[in-house]
Design an enzyme around this catalytic site. Sequence first.
Site, PDB file in Angstrom:
ATOM      1  N   TRP A 205      -8.945   5.558  -0.137  1.00  0.00           N
ATOM      2  CA  TRP A 205      -9.509   6.156  -1.343  1.00  0.00           C
ATOM      3  C   TRP A 205      -8.588   5.825  -2.503  1.00  0.00           C
ATOM      4  CZ3 TRP A 205      -7.743   8.920   2.856  1.00  0.00           C
ATOM      5  CH2 TRP A 205      -6.530   9.603   2.664  1.00  0.00           C
TER       6      TRP A 205
ATOM      7  N   GLU B 257      -4.974   3.251 -10.430  1.00  0.00           N
ATOM      8  CA  GLU B 257      -5.614   1.950 -10.158  1.00  0.00           C
ATOM      9  C   GLU B 257      -6.750   1.722 -11.149  1.00  0.00           C
ATOM     10  OE1 GLU B 257      -6.091   2.923  -5.633  1.00  0.00           O
ATOM     11  OE2 GLU B 257      -6.042   0.745  -5.863  1.00  0.00           O
TER      12      GLU B 257
ATOM     13  N   ARG C 160      -0.062   4.672   2.940  1.00  0.00           N
ATOM     14  CA  ARG C 160       0.001   4.384   4.369  1.00  0.00           C
ATOM     15  C   ARG C 160       0.277   5.568   5.280  1.00  0.00           C
ATOM     16  NH1 ARG C 160       4.208  -0.292   4.730  1.00  0.00           N
ATOM     17  NH2 ARG C 160       4.595  -0.072   2.484  1.00  0.00           N
TER      18      ARG C 160
ATOM     19  N   CYS D  65       0.832  -1.212   0.000  1.00  0.00           N
ATOM     20  CA  CYS D  65       0.000   0.000   0.000  1.00  0.00           C
ATOM     21  C   CYS D  65       0.860   1.252   0.000  1.00  0.00           C
ATOM     22  CB  CYS D  65      -0.929   0.000   1.208  1.00  0.00           C
ATOM     23  SG  CYS D  65      -1.923   1.495   1.311  1.00  0.00           S
TER      24      CYS D  65
HETATM   25  N1  ARG Z   1      -6.782  -1.653  -6.972  1.00  0.00           N
HETATM   26  C1  ARG Z   1      -8.087  -1.899  -6.479  1.00  0.00           C
HETATM   27  C2  ARG Z   1      -9.125  -1.328  -7.431  1.00  0.00           C
HETATM   28  O1  ARG Z   1      -8.774  -0.754  -8.415  1.00  0.00           O
HETATM   29  C3  ARG Z   1      -8.300  -1.305  -5.099  1.00  0.00           C
HETATM   30  C4  ARG Z   1      -7.248  -1.629  -4.064  1.00  0.00           C
HETATM   31  C5  ARG Z   1      -7.275  -0.711  -2.865  1.00  0.00           C
HETATM   32  N2  ARG Z   1      -6.984   0.639  -3.258  1.00  0.00           N
HETATM   33  C6  ARG Z   1      -6.990   1.697  -2.455  1.00  0.00           C
HETATM   34  N3  ARG Z   1      -6.722   2.845  -2.969  1.00  0.00           N
HETATM   35  N4  ARG Z   1      -7.237   1.582  -1.174  1.00  0.00           N
HETATM   36  O2  ARG Z   1     -10.310  -1.411  -7.219  1.00  0.00           O
END
Ligand code: ARG
Length: 384
Positions: free
Chosen positions: A240, A245, A70, A67
């Site tokens: 968030w 991602e 953090r 992560c």
């Molecule tokens: N990578 C995942 C997604 O695209 C979420 C993982 C957690 N990500 C976060 N920013 N807490 O749905």
Amino acid sequence: MTTQNNEIFLKAESFLKVCYQELEMIEKLEDRLEEVKNEIQQSGTYYHTNDELTHGARMAWRNSNRCVGRLYWKTLKVIDARHLTDEDDIFKAMEHHIEYAFNNGRIRSTITVFRQKMPNEKEGPRILNQQLIHFAGHLEEDGSIIGDPAEVEYTKWCKQQGHVFENTPFDVLPHGIQWPGKEQKIKTCKLPKDIIIPITHPDYDWFNDLGLFWYAVPIISEMMLEIGGIFYTAAPFNGWYMGTEIGSRNFGDAHRYNMLPVIANKIGLDTKNDNSLWKDRAILELNRAVLHSFEKAGFPMSSHHESSEQFIQFEESEQRRGRDVTADWIWIAPPMSTSSLKVFHKYYDNTIVTPNYFYQDAVIGKPKPVLSYDCPFHRKSLEH
Ligand code: ARG
């Protein structure tokens, strides 16, 4: 003490020592250890106090090697739902998590902790969804997939339970649970209005016709939280989003929404020639659209630039407190423009420290490919 009880006690002890030190309650440690020892001797397990659960869940975030977000570990809101046994109440707690975490767009990092796995149980309580909000993947007869290919198995299970989908690429999945000694159960939890937003582009009008959507909060619900030898097998948590991602991975990956060829063709790039950098251009425009859309909706989202800076700050703040930071470089380096970020140019120690969040074998669908996490419920993945 039996070997098993002794093993739990040793884990409890090493957690409680750190926990009480950090919470400046060290004078209470000795009595607490005595109490925990007796509890384990009598029942084979022990129960965390509210303070221990809260701090343990935060430490687990702090220790999450993959992560990048953090820095904010201390702000995690911990909802104690360990007392719930009734399935309707469990679904309600999941619904509450979504609403509380979304908070009308002012996202709060939150975890809801359901009851721990008991030592005599083969499988603890489980939420069957990967995330509390995710889109279905419909496998068509010709082998094509409408929606998110990552959800084909779970979508099939939902259909077997009688759930009827609209069959769009962005059907929200219903919720599934499996509590020990009970049948699997499915329910569609209510989502707050506006939690799903259209993805639009700051410059390209044609982008808006692609009909892409995403949701505001990623709430991971398939992982296990381990604190001091206790396994919380149902403990959905969220932070968030970092834009990449969604922009690079969820939309860009060939085995997910596979949007790069679509975007490149719309821009009019030469997709026959990789050296035209059509994939790179498409990734860039997808990421611009994602950041733009979240900004427009007023939802928090970090860019990979912000996240990397924050991670460096996290490292510094941990160093000041005399704690070593462990991290998994492959995950910390974002999937875009990586070499422009400080984290790219660093090395990290990927040792796994507990408390932590671990993958567990999926109840529905194939096990996750896990390379370096030594999870007690995932030994298979370690035998390469
Ligand atoms: N990578 C995942 C997604 O695209 C979420 C993982 C957690 N990500 C976060 N920013 N807490 O749905």
